[in-house]
Design a protein around this motif. Structure first.
Motif, PDB file in Angstrom:
ATOM      1  N   SER A   1      34.809  48.893  39.194  1.00  0.00           N
ATOM      2  CA  SER A   1      33.654  48.178  39.718  1.00  0.00           C
ATOM      3  C   SER A   1      34.088  47.316  40.886  1.00  0.00           C
ATOM      4  O   SER A   1      35.230  46.892  40.964  1.00  0.00           O
ATOM      5  CB  SER A   1      33.066  47.290  38.620  1.00  0.00           C
ATOM      6  N   SER A   2      33.154  47.031  41.782  1.00  0.00           N
ATOM      7  CA  SER A   2      33.491  46.130  42.868  1.00  0.00           C
ATOM      8  C   SER A   2      33.024  44.714  42.572  1.00  0.00           C
ATOM      9  O   SER A   2      33.243  43.814  43.357  1.00  0.00           O
ATOM     10  CB  SER A   2      32.865  46.627  44.169  1.00  0.00           C
ATOM     11  N   ALA A   3      32.366  44.498  41.455  1.00  0.00           N
ATOM     12  CA  ALA A   3      31.873  43.176  41.091  1.00  0.00           C
ATOM     13  C   ALA A   3      32.993  42.353  40.468  1.00  0.00           C
ATOM     14  O   ALA A   3      33.929  42.895  39.895  1.00  0.00           O
ATOM     15  CB  ALA A   3      30.726  43.316  40.091  1.00  0.00           C
ATOM     16  N   PRO A   4      32.905  41.025  40.562  1.00  0.00           N
ATOM     17  CA  PRO A   4      33.894  40.183  39.887  1.00  0.00           C
ATOM     18  C   PRO A   4      33.921  40.475  38.390  1.00  0.00           C
ATOM     19  O   PRO A   4      32.901  40.797  37.797  1.00  0.00           O
ATOM     20  CB  PRO A   4      33.389  38.760  40.157  1.00  0.00           C
ATOM     21  N   VAL A   5      35.086  40.366  37.807  1.00  0.00           N
ATOM     22  CA  VAL A   5      35.277  40.688  36.399  1.00  0.00           C
ATOM     23  C   VAL A   5      35.521  39.411  35.613  1.00  0.00           C
ATOM     24  O   VAL A   5      36.455  38.666  35.920  1.00  0.00           O
ATOM     25  CB  VAL A   5      36.484  41.651  36.230  1.00  0.00           C
ATOM     26  N   ALA A   6      34.698  39.151  34.610  1.00  0.00           N
ATOM     27  CA  ALA A   6      34.869  37.966  33.778  1.00  0.00           C
ATOM     28  C   ALA A   6      36.204  38.046  33.040  1.00  0.00           C
ATOM     29  O   ALA A   6      36.584  39.094  32.541  1.00  0.00           O
ATOM     30  CB  ALA A   6      33.732  37.865  32.782  1.00  0.00           C
ATOM     31  N   GLY A   7      36.928  36.971  32.990  1.00  0.00           N
ATOM     32  CA  GLY A   7      38.211  36.932  32.286  1.00  0.00           C
ATOM     33  C   GLY A   7      39.305  37.681  33.012  1.00  0.00           C
ATOM     34  O   GLY A   7      40.318  38.029  32.436  1.00  0.00           O
ATOM     35  N   ALA A   8      39.112  37.938  34.303  1.00  0.00           N
ATOM     36  CA  ALA A   8      40.083  38.707  35.068  1.00  0.00           C
ATOM     37  C   ALA A   8      41.215  37.812  35.552  1.00  0.00           C
ATOM     38  O   ALA A   8      41.062  36.612  35.699  1.00  0.00           O
ATOM     39  CB  ALA A   8      39.406  39.377  36.248  1.00  0.00           C
ATOM     40  N   THR A   9      42.345  38.430  35.820  1.00  0.00           N
ATOM     41  CA  THR A   9      43.510  37.749  36.329  1.00  0.00           C
ATOM     42  C   THR A   9      43.760  38.241  37.747  1.00  0.00           C
ATOM     43  O   THR A   9      43.650  39.433  38.014  1.00  0.00           O
ATOM     44  CB  THR A   9      44.730  38.070  35.445  1.00  0.00           C
ATOM     45  N   ALA A  10      44.107  37.356  38.647  1.00  0.00           N
ATOM     46  CA  ALA A  10      44.356  37.738  40.036  1.00  0.00           C
ATOM     47  C   ALA A  10      45.696  38.444  40.145  1.00  0.00           C
ATOM     48  O   ALA A  10      46.745  37.828  40.036  1.00  0.00           O
ATOM     49  CB  ALA A  10      44.325  36.510  40.925  1.00  0.00           C
ATOM     50  N   CYS A  11      45.641  39.751  40.324  1.00  0.00           N
ATOM     51  CA  CYS A  11      46.821  40.583  40.515  1.00  0.00           C
ATOM     52  C   CYS A  11      46.471  41.696  41.484  1.00  0.00           C
ATOM     53  O   CYS A  11      45.317  42.075  41.611  1.00  0.00           O
ATOM     54  CB  CYS A  11      47.262  41.236  39.206  1.00  0.00           C
TER      55      CYS A  11
ATOM     56  N   GLY B   1      50.805  52.322  37.517  1.00  0.00           N
ATOM     57  CA  GLY B   1      50.419  51.154  38.296  1.00  0.00           C
ATOM     58  C   GLY B   1      51.122  49.923  37.783  1.00  0.00           C
ATOM     59  O   GLY B   1      51.045  49.603  36.600  1.00  0.00           O
ATOM     60  N   PHE B   2      51.827  49.251  38.665  1.00  0.00           N
ATOM     61  CA  PHE B   2      52.538  48.016  38.329  1.00  0.00           C
ATOM     62  C   PHE B   2      51.695  46.843  38.784  1.00  0.00           C
ATOM     63  O   PHE B   2      51.335  46.759  39.968  1.00  0.00           O
ATOM     64  CB  PHE B   2      53.891  47.957  39.051  1.00  0.00           C
ATOM     65  N   LEU B   3      51.373  45.930  37.871  1.00  0.00           N
ATOM     66  CA  LEU B   3      50.688  44.706  38.267  1.00  0.00           C
ATOM     67  C   LEU B   3      51.687  43.814  38.991  1.00  0.00           C
ATOM     68  O   LEU B   3      52.811  43.622  38.519  1.00  0.00           O
ATOM     69  CB  LEU B   3      50.124  43.978  37.052  1.00  0.00           C
ATOM     70  N   VAL B   4      51.285  43.330  40.150  1.00  0.00           N
ATOM     71  CA  VAL B   4      52.112  42.446  40.974  1.00  0.00           C
ATOM     72  C   VAL B   4      51.257  41.235  41.340  1.00  0.00           C
ATOM     73  O   VAL B   4      50.032  41.284  41.243  1.00  0.00           O
ATOM     74  CB  VAL B   4      52.636  43.168  42.241  1.00  0.00           C
ATOM     75  N   PRO B   5      51.876  40.150  41.780  1.00  0.00           N
ATOM     76  CA  PRO B   5      51.091  38.960  42.120  1.00  0.00           C
ATOM     77  C   PRO B   5      50.052  39.237  43.209  1.00  0.00           C
ATOM     78  O   PRO B   5      50.283  40.048  44.105  1.00  0.00           O
ATOM     79  CB  PRO B   5      52.143  37.961  42.616  1.00  0.00           C
ATOM     80  N   ALA B   6      48.927  38.550  43.113  1.00  0.00           N
ATOM     81  CA  ALA B   6      47.881  38.668  44.131  1.00  0.00           C
ATOM     82  C   ALA B   6      48.469  38.337  45.495  1.00  0.00           C
ATOM     83  O   ALA B   6      49.313  37.454  45.621  1.00  0.00           O
ATOM     84  CB  ALA B   6      46.733  37.717  43.801  1.00  0.00           C
TER      85      ALA B   6
END
Length: 134
Positions: free
Chosen positions: A13-23, A61-66
């Protein structure tokens, strides 16, 4: 080294995600990604963060800092910024058709991009050497 035709992650989705983490998300072909995970885990147990496996696209996919996407330039990989939307990190994977290889909570949330860059380079060299021995 061969890479898959598309390293672009599927997004939900392109909408903001509740409870999401910036990565941000670095995607690589599965084979190279698995080798990089092994390299990172041998280096230090906490060197690798959460990793997402997308079997449909053949990527890890590796999560990396925003903010990592702004300067990412590793050949054979793609770094996708979340543009402030963040990623859902638990318990369900953020991308339909994927699953966590290393879920949040079992690893640090994000992998250090400098460490990941080195591991991906080493993984590419190992795989190229293995392919040349056949």
């Amino acid at each position: 080294m061969e890479t898959s035709q598309s390293n672009e992650p599927r997004t939900s989705s392109s909408a903001p995600v509740a409870g999401a983490t910036a990565c941000d998300l670095v995607t690589v072909p599965t084979r190279q990604g698995l080798e990089a995970v092994d390299i990172l885990r041998r280096a230090a147990a906490d060197a690798v963060g959460s990793v997402l496996h997308d079997d449909g696209c053949g990527t890890l996919g590796f999560l990396v800092p925003a903010g990592t996407a702004a300067g990412w330039d590793v050949p054979g990989s793609t770094c996708t910024g979340t543009d402030g939307r963040g990623l859902r990190t638990a318990p369900e994977p953020p991308v339909e058709g994927s699953d966590w290889l290393l879920p949040p909570g079992e690893a640090d949330l994000a992998t250090d991009p400098v460490v990941l860059r080195r591991a991906l380079g080493e993984a590419a060299r190992v795989l190229e050497a293995a392919d040349n021995c056949r």
